[in-house]
Design an enzyme around this catalytic site. Structure first.
Site, PDB file in Angstrom:
ATOM      1  N   ASN A  17       0.863  -1.192   0.000  1.00 56.69           N
ATOM      2  CA  ASN A  17       0.000   0.000   0.000  1.00 56.69           C
ATOM      3  C   ASN A  17       0.901   1.245   0.000  1.00 56.69           C
ATOM      4  O   ASN A  17       1.594   1.503   0.982  1.00 56.69           O
ATOM      5  CB  ASN A  17      -0.880  -0.062   1.264  1.00 56.69           C
ATOM      6  CG  ASN A  17      -1.782   1.145   1.419  1.00 56.69           C
ATOM      7  OD1 ASN A  17      -1.427   2.255   1.056  1.00 56.69           O
ATOM      8  ND2 ASN A  17      -2.958   0.925   1.985  1.00 56.69           N
ATOM      9  N   GLY A  19       0.355   4.435   0.268  1.00 55.16           N
ATOM     10  CA  GLY A  19       0.064   5.459   1.292  1.00 55.16           C
ATOM     11  C   GLY A  19       0.706   5.078   2.619  1.00 55.16           C
ATOM     12  O   GLY A  19       1.336   5.900   3.293  1.00 55.16           O
ATOM     13  N   ASP A  75      -0.501  -3.895  10.000  1.00 49.69           N
ATOM     14  CA  ASP A  75      -1.869  -4.265   9.663  1.00 49.69           C
ATOM     15  C   ASP A  75      -2.758  -3.284  10.397  1.00 49.69           C
ATOM     16  O   ASP A  75      -2.603  -3.062  11.600  1.00 49.69           O
ATOM     17  CB  ASP A  75      -2.217  -5.697  10.049  1.00 49.69           C
ATOM     18  CG  ASP A  75      -3.474  -6.136   9.319  1.00 49.69           C
ATOM     19  OD1 ASP A  75      -3.437  -6.201   8.078  1.00 49.69           O
ATOM     20  OD2 ASP A  75      -4.509  -6.374   9.965  1.00 49.69           O
ATOM     21  N   SER A  76      -3.648  -2.659   9.651  1.00 53.43           N
ATOM     22  CA  SER A  76      -4.371  -1.543  10.248  1.00 53.43           C
ATOM     23  C   SER A  76      -5.790  -1.499   9.735  1.00 53.43           C
ATOM     24  O   SER A  76      -6.168  -2.255   8.839  1.00 53.43           O
ATOM     25  CB  SER A  76      -3.636  -0.236   9.912  1.00 53.43           C
ATOM     26  OG  SER A  76      -3.277  -0.212   8.546  1.00 53.43           O
ATOM     27  N   GLY A 159      -6.909   5.935   1.876  1.00 55.80           N
ATOM     28  CA  GLY A 159      -7.938   5.101   2.505  1.00 55.80           C
ATOM     29  C   GLY A 159      -9.103   5.913   3.073  1.00 55.80           C
ATOM     30  O   GLY A 159      -9.719   6.727   2.365  1.00 55.80           O
ATOM     31  N   LYS A 181      -0.425  14.473  11.012  1.00 55.77           N
ATOM     32  CA  LYS A 181      -0.984  13.117  11.163  1.00 55.77           C
ATOM     33  C   LYS A 181       0.097  12.156  11.665  1.00 55.77           C
ATOM     34  O   LYS A 181      -0.153  11.345  12.563  1.00 55.77           O
ATOM     35  CB  LYS A 181      -1.555  12.620   9.818  1.00 55.77           C
ATOM     36  CG  LYS A 181      -2.125  11.205   9.925  1.00 55.77           C
ATOM     37  CD  LYS A 181      -2.608  10.602   8.616  1.00 55.77           C
ATOM     38  CE  LYS A 181      -3.007   9.143   8.825  1.00 55.77           C
ATOM     39  NZ  LYS A 181      -3.238   8.396   7.595  1.00 55.77           N
ATOM     40  N   ARG A 187      -0.511   4.708  13.635  1.00 53.40           N
ATOM     41  CA  ARG A 187       0.771   4.158  13.182  1.00 53.40           C
ATOM     42  C   ARG A 187       1.926   4.760  13.987  1.00 53.40           C
ATOM     43  O   ARG A 187       2.847   4.061  14.400  1.00 53.40           O
ATOM     44  CB  ARG A 187       0.895   4.510  11.688  1.00 53.40           C
ATOM     45  CG  ARG A 187       1.792   3.634  10.892  1.00 53.40           C
ATOM     46  CD  ARG A 187       1.460   3.703   9.399  1.00 53.40           C
ATOM     47  NE  ARG A 187       0.332   2.863   9.099  1.00 53.40           N
ATOM     48  CZ  ARG A 187      -0.843   3.330   8.694  1.00 53.40           C
ATOM     49  NH1 ARG A 187      -1.049   4.623   8.506  1.00 53.40           N
ATOM     50  NH2 ARG A 187      -1.824   2.493   8.473  1.00 53.40           N
TER      51      ARG A 187
HETATM   52  P1  ITT Z   1      -0.689  -4.175   2.966  1.00 49.99           P
HETATM   53  O1  ITT Z   1      -1.385  -5.350   3.587  1.00 49.99           O
HETATM   54  O2  ITT Z   1       0.090  -4.534   1.746  1.00 49.99           O
HETATM   55  O3  ITT Z   1       0.128  -3.404   3.950  1.00 49.99           O
HETATM   56  P2  ITT Z   1      -3.365  -3.092   2.760  1.00 49.99           P
HETATM   57  O4  ITT Z   1      -3.897  -1.803   2.224  1.00 49.99           O
HETATM   58  O5  ITT Z   1      -4.024  -4.361   2.313  1.00 49.99           O
HETATM   59  O6  ITT Z   1      -1.787  -3.130   2.438  1.00 49.99           O
HETATM   60  P3  ITT Z   1      -4.312  -3.624   5.430  1.00 49.99           P
HETATM   61  O7  ITT Z   1      -4.695  -5.016   5.137  1.00 49.99           O
HETATM   62  O8  ITT Z   1      -3.613  -3.356   6.732  1.00 49.99           O
HETATM   63  O9  ITT Z   1      -3.337  -3.033   4.321  1.00 49.99           O
HETATM   64  O10 ITT Z   1      -5.600  -2.742   5.301  1.00 49.99           O
HETATM   65  C1  ITT Z   1      -5.735  -1.584   6.012  1.00 49.99           C
HETATM   66  C2  ITT Z   1      -6.716  -0.668   5.340  1.00 49.99           C
HETATM   67  O11 ITT Z   1      -7.224   0.215   6.355  1.00 49.99           O
HETATM   68  C3  ITT Z   1      -6.003   0.203   4.327  1.00 49.99           C
HETATM   69  O12 ITT Z   1      -6.169  -0.288   3.016  1.00 49.99           O
HETATM   70  C4  ITT Z   1      -6.647   1.561   4.521  1.00 49.99           C
HETATM   71  O13 ITT Z   1      -7.692   1.728   3.672  1.00 49.99           O
HETATM   72  C5  ITT Z   1      -7.184   1.533   5.948  1.00 49.99           C
HETATM   73  N1  ITT Z   1      -6.278   2.348   6.747  1.00 49.99           N
HETATM   74  C6  ITT Z   1      -5.279   1.929   7.557  1.00 49.99           C
HETATM   75  N2  ITT Z   1      -4.600   2.968   8.053  1.00 49.99           N
HETATM   76  C7  ITT Z   1      -5.171   4.068   7.535  1.00 49.99           C
HETATM   77  C8  ITT Z   1      -4.908   5.436   7.648  1.00 49.99           C
HETATM   78  O14 ITT Z   1      -3.881   5.896   8.348  1.00 49.99           O
HETATM   79  N3  ITT Z   1      -5.706   6.267   6.994  1.00 49.99           N
HETATM   80  C9  ITT Z   1      -6.720   5.831   6.242  1.00 49.99           C
HETATM   81  N4  ITT Z   1      -7.029   4.566   6.057  1.00 49.99           N
HETATM   82  C10 ITT Z   1      -6.254   3.673   6.704  1.00 49.99           C
END
Ligand code: ITT
Length: 199
Positions: A17, A19, A75-76, A159, A181, A187
Site C-alpha cells: 500500500n 500510502g 496491519d491496520s 484510505g 498526522k 501508526r
Molecule cells: P498491505 O497489507 O500490503 O500493507 P493493505 O492496504 O491491504 O496493504 P491492510 O490489510 O492493513 O493493508 O488494510 C488496512 C486498510 O485500512 C487500508 O487499506 C486503509 O484503507 C485503511 N487504513 C489503515 N490505516 C489508515 C490510515 O492511516 N488512513 C486511512 N485509512 C487507513
C-alpha cells in the site's frame, strides 16, 4: 538475548500500500535503510487472521522469510463503534478489488444509517510487527480515537482519511498536514511502542 533493532539496519517494509509505505518511511525518520516488498517483488500473503496483530505478524514473517531481511509490517484499519468495530481487519476488503475507497466510505455511511444509530465514534488501529529471518518477532498496537464526518473532506492521506476527525482536532486526516498526522496517528503511536521495545 533481548531483541534489538540497530540504527542503519536494512529493513524490508512489508506493504503493497503506497500510502502506508510513505507514512512508515516518514515515521521511521531515516533510522533504517528501507526497501519495500514491492521493490523486492515479494508476494502478498493472504490475511487469514481475525486480529490486526495476527495479520501484522503473518505479513512480517512472510517477508522476512522470502527476503532474508528483517521485515516490518503494518496491519491496520478503521473500526466503527455503531458497527461493533467493523470494518476492522476487513477495512481494505471493503474497498473491493479495485481498492475504491469512495465506495468503502459510502458503505460505512450506509451501514451506520441502517443501524439507526447516531453514534459516529470510530478509531484507527495499527499493529506493527517486526520479524527476523531466523524466527523471532515482536508485535505492538497503536490506536487513535475520533469521530466520523460525512461527506468526507480533504484529498491528503489515503484510505478512509477523508471521513476521520481525530479527537481534539477539527480537520479530517484527509485535510490535515501529513506531518501532523504522522505525529499522532495510530501508526505513529504503534511506532512509539516499537521504539520502547526494540531501540
Ligand atoms: P498491505 O497489507 O500490503 O500493507 P493493505 O492496504 O491491504 O496493504 P491492510 O490489510 O492493513 O493493508 O488494510 C488496512 C486498510 O485500512 C487500508 O487499506 C486503509 O484503507 C485503511 N487504513 C489503515 N490505516 C489508515 C490510515 O492511516 N488512513 C486511512 N485509512 C487507513
Amino acid at each position: 538475548m533481548a531483541l534489538k533493532l540497530e540504527t542503519g539496519a536494512r529493513l524490508v517494509v512489508a506493504t503493497h500500500n503506497p500510502g502506508k509505505a510513505r507514512e512508515l518511511a516518514q515515521i521511521l525518520e531515516n533510522r533504517f535503510q528501507l526497501v519495500t516488498a514491492g521493490e523486492l517483488g515479494l508476494p502478498e500473503p493472504d490475511e487469514t487472521e481475525q486480529a490486526f496483530v495476527g495479520n501484522a505478524l503473518l505479513k512480517a514473517r512472510a517477508a522476512a522469510e522470502a527476503s532474508g531481511l528483517i521485515a516490518l509490517a503494518d496491519d491496520s484499519g478503521l473500526s466503527v463503534a455503531a458497527l461493533e468495530g467493523q470494518p476492522g481487519v476487513y477495512s481494505a476488503r471493503w474497498a473491493g478489488p479495485t481498492k475504491d475507497f469512495d465506495l468503502a466510505m459510502k458503505k460505512v455511511e450506509d451501514r451506520i444509517e441502517e443501524t439507526g444509530s447516531r453514534d459516529l465514534a470510530a478509531w484507527f488501529t495499527s499493529a506493527l510487527a517486526v520479524a527476523w529471518p531466523d524466527g523471532p518477532a515482536v508485535v505492538v498496537e497503536g490506536r487513535v480515537d475520533g469521530t466520523l464526518a460525512f461527506p468526507g473532506r480533504g484529498t491528503l492521506g489515503f484510505g478512509y482519511d477523508p471521513i476521520f476527525i481525530p479527537e481534539g482536532f477539527s480537520q479530517t486526516f484527509g485535510e490535515m498536514d501529513p506531518a501532523a498526522k504522522d505525529r499522532m496517528s495510530h501508526r505513529a503511536r504503534a511506532f512509539e511502542k516499537l521504539k520502547a521495545a526494540l531501540l
